[in-house]
Design an enzyme around this catalytic site. Structure first.
Site, mmCIF file in Angstrom:
data_model
loop_
_atom_site.group_PDB
_atom_site.id
_atom_site.type_symbol
_atom_site.label_atom_id
_atom_site.label_comp_id
_atom_site.label_asym_id
_atom_site.label_seq_id
_atom_site.Cartn_x
_atom_site.Cartn_y
_atom_site.Cartn_z
ATOM 1 C CE1 TYR A 1 -4.265 1.679 0.616
ATOM 2 C CE2 TYR A 1 -2.752 3.319 1.492
ATOM 3 C CZ TYR A 1 -3.996 2.983 1.023
ATOM 4 O OH TYR A 1 -4.980 3.932 0.939
ATOM 5 C CE LYS B 1 -3.981 9.087 -25.138
ATOM 6 N NZ LYS B 1 -4.185 10.424 -24.624
ATOM 7 C CG HIS C 1 -18.157 12.247 -28.898
ATOM 8 N ND1 HIS C 1 -18.245 13.289 -28.001
ATOM 9 C CD2 HIS C 1 -17.043 11.558 -28.560
ATOM 10 C CE1 HIS C 1 -17.218 13.242 -27.174
ATOM 11 N NE2 HIS C 1 -16.472 12.198 -27.473
ATOM 12 C CG ASP D 1 -1.570 17.227 -22.273
ATOM 13 O OD1 ASP D 1 -1.058 16.099 -22.182
ATOM 14 O OD2 ASP D 1 -2.757 17.405 -22.597
ATOM 15 C CB ALA E 1 -0.526 12.619 -24.030
ATOM 16 C CG PHE F 1 -6.801 15.973 -25.142
ATOM 17 C CD1 PHE F 1 -6.853 15.491 -26.441
ATOM 18 C CD2 PHE F 1 -7.309 15.186 -24.113
ATOM 19 C CE1 PHE F 1 -7.405 14.246 -26.702
ATOM 20 C CE2 PHE F 1 -7.845 13.942 -24.374
ATOM 21 C CZ PHE F 1 -7.896 13.473 -25.672
ATOM 22 C CG ASP F 2 -11.449 15.715 -26.071
ATOM 23 O OD1 ASP F 2 -10.469 15.217 -25.499
ATOM 24 O OD2 ASP F 2 -12.110 15.116 -26.941
HETATM 25 C C1 LIG Z 1 -5.259 11.227 -24.011
HETATM 26 C C2 LIG Z 1 -4.852 12.598 -23.683
HETATM 27 C C3 LIG Z 1 -5.180 13.185 -22.447
HETATM 28 C C4 LIG Z 1 -6.038 12.483 -21.410
HETATM 29 O O1 LIG Z 1 -5.502 11.284 -21.012
HETATM 30 P P1 LIG Z 1 -6.384 9.996 -20.584
HETATM 31 O O2 LIG Z 1 -5.353 9.006 -20.201
HETATM 32 O O3 LIG Z 1 -7.181 9.593 -21.785
HETATM 33 O O4 LIG Z 1 -7.242 10.412 -19.459
HETATM 34 C C5 LIG Z 1 -4.740 14.466 -22.209
HETATM 35 N N1 LIG Z 1 -4.028 15.147 -23.118
HETATM 36 C C6 LIG Z 1 -3.698 14.626 -24.318
HETATM 37 C C7 LIG Z 1 -2.900 15.411 -25.290
HETATM 38 C C8 LIG Z 1 -4.110 13.343 -24.638
HETATM 39 O O5 LIG Z 1 -3.802 12.836 -25.851
#
Ligand SMILES: *Cc1c(COP(=O)(O)O)cnc(C)c1O
Length: 459
Positions: A72, A258, A450, A215, A217, A124-125
């Protein structure tokens, strides 16, 4: 003769995928109410819905799974992750989270309040969602060139520094908790950001006393593009480029699904102890204790190894060349897409393909359904269904671009699969004149429609 390019790995385990007939697919898509998200994976032959969490882990990552420490508190797996983040990404403080949006949730819970301004290059969304959910405002400062699909630019995902500075001048620094730089710029088509732009964005932020959040990813794919396209970086290793790039940031949010090539996971990393303590509370409340934060020990091990492996040139070269290979096939057939090919996906320009389908009948969605019917390929609509309705007027929003994204999972498909995708695109493109009708919505939810929207063929 010159030795041709090939993948930098061999295959040790395989998973069968299922072919189907057009008649079966017509039945299935009807049952799914013409929403690609509602198909079962067994009804899809080649799944390019997303590259998120769909990659194939390596033998080393799987061996890391067996060595996971599920304690833990203070698990060695956490230490492995912490060491990897510090060594590869330069951040001394890290909080594991269950995925990227969870890192955003923890960070923004600790820092954002109503009325705040968060500028960035095409948020990103989920990032935008977390900002707007807190009644803060995401200000888009992407370069204008990003929305012209035909323009070939080496770094088409960049921040427009003039727009950013205007924003910094317009609002007091207390109202701007951070600026977000997304690398690569997913929303603009997986387009990269140059080191010069990362550095100058960082300098501008710091001049105005504002922290820079990356960000990250697809930080490794971005580093690959810097190596290949930016002067002065050809002889540097990906790891050196990554370290320089991330050293300009104060905070990093990461979707490990990613570029760390795991099926689930994420993290929030930073340099400032005070911010770390602020975030800790929300991490413990929402994710879990600070040394696991929503992840299994074994998953943290796989993530640490993924960060190391996927910041090696050969892995990235194999991946990005595969996306470019699909692009070159589409070039051969004359099928229009957002140029140049991005790091993780090809974005078909649906408006240029289905010129007879009215925008009220969802052009990119129609293209997605046609591609599925043609060969069982599942892409994703980035168009007016995703753009949703205007919250004030309730009218459908029609964005400038109607795109069908084909996101390529890492190390999952071969170039033969890319050939199948390209041929299916060609066939749909060749009969484009005969496609004159799209779809109409029969049922939808008020937010993020969507995922669950139901449609039927337009009359
Ligand atoms: C996928 C993504 C996110 C969010 O990540 P999740 O693991 O899907 O929650 C944030 N920013 C970018 C650029 C992404 O491609």
């Amino acid at each position: 003769m010159e030795i041709p390019f090939s993948e930098a790995y061999r295959i040790k385990m395989v998973e069968p995928i299922h072919k189907s007939t057009r008649e079966q697919r017509e039945q299935w898509i009807k049952q799914a109410h013409y929403n690609l998200f509602s198909l079962k994976s067994s009804q899809v032959f080649i799944d390019v819905l997303t590259d998120s969490g769909t990659g194939a882990m390596s033998d080393r990552q799987w061996s890391g799974m067996m060595l996971g420490d599920e304690s833990y508190a203070g698990a060695s797996s956490f230490q492995n992750l912490k060491d990897a983040v510090e060594k590869i990404c330069t951040f001394p403080l890290v909080i594991p989270t269950h995925q990227g949006r969870a890192a955003e949730n923890v960070l923004y819970s600790a820092t954002l309040k109503e009325g705040d301004i968060v500028p960035g290059n095409s948020h990103f969304d989920t990032t935008k969602g977390h900002i707007e959910f807190r009644k803060a405002v995401a200000v888009d400062c992407t370069i204008d060139a990003a929305s012209n699909t035909e323009l070939e630019l080496p770094f088409k995902g960049e921040m427009d520094l003039n727009k950013l500075e205007d924003c910094f001048k317009k609002y007091p620094k207390e109202q701007i908790p951070m600026c977000v730089l997304t690398v690569t710029n997913n929303t603009a088509g997986g387009q990269p950001v140059s080191m010069k732009n990362v550095r100058e964005t960082s300098e501008l932020c710091h001049k105005y006393g504002i922290p820079l959040q990356i960000d990250g990813a697809r930080f490794a794919e971005n580093a690959y593009f810097i190596k290949m396209r930016e002067e002065g970086y050809a002889d540097k290793s990906i790891k050196e480029i990554v370290r320089e790039m991330l050293s300009y940031a104060d905070i990093m949010t990461m979707s490990s699904k990613k570029d760390a090539v795991v099926n689930m996971g994420g993290f929030l990393a930073m340099r400032d102890e005070e911010l770390y303590h602020k975030c800790s509370m929300y991490a413990v409340m929402n994710e879990g204790f600070l040394t696991y934060g929503g992840m299994n020990g074994r998953d943290m091990n796989a993530l640490a190894i993924g960060l190391d492996e996927n910041t090696e040139f050969d892995m990235l070269d194999t991946r990005i060349r595969q996306v470019a290979y699909l692009g070159s096939k589409l070039d051969e057939y004359g099928v229009p897409y957002q140029r140049p090919a991005g790091g993780h996906a090809i974005f078909l320009d649906a408006k240029k393909i289905l010129t007879h389908v009215p925008k009220e009948q969802f052009i990119a969605q129609t293209l997605g359904i046609e591609l599925y019917l043609e060969a069982g390929i599942r892409g994703v609509e980035i168009g007016s269904i995703l753009a949703d309705r205007d919250p004030k007027t309730g009218e459908n929003r029609y964005p400038k671009l109607e795109l069908l994204r084909l996101a390529i999972p890492r190390r999952t498909y071969t170039n033969n699969h890319m050939d199948v995708i390209a041929a299916a695109c060609k066939n749909v493109y060749d009969r484009r004149e005969s496609i004159t009708r799209g779809y109409v919505i029969t049922r939808e939810l008020p937010v993020l429609r969507h995922f669950t929207v139901e449609l039927e063929p337009a009359k």
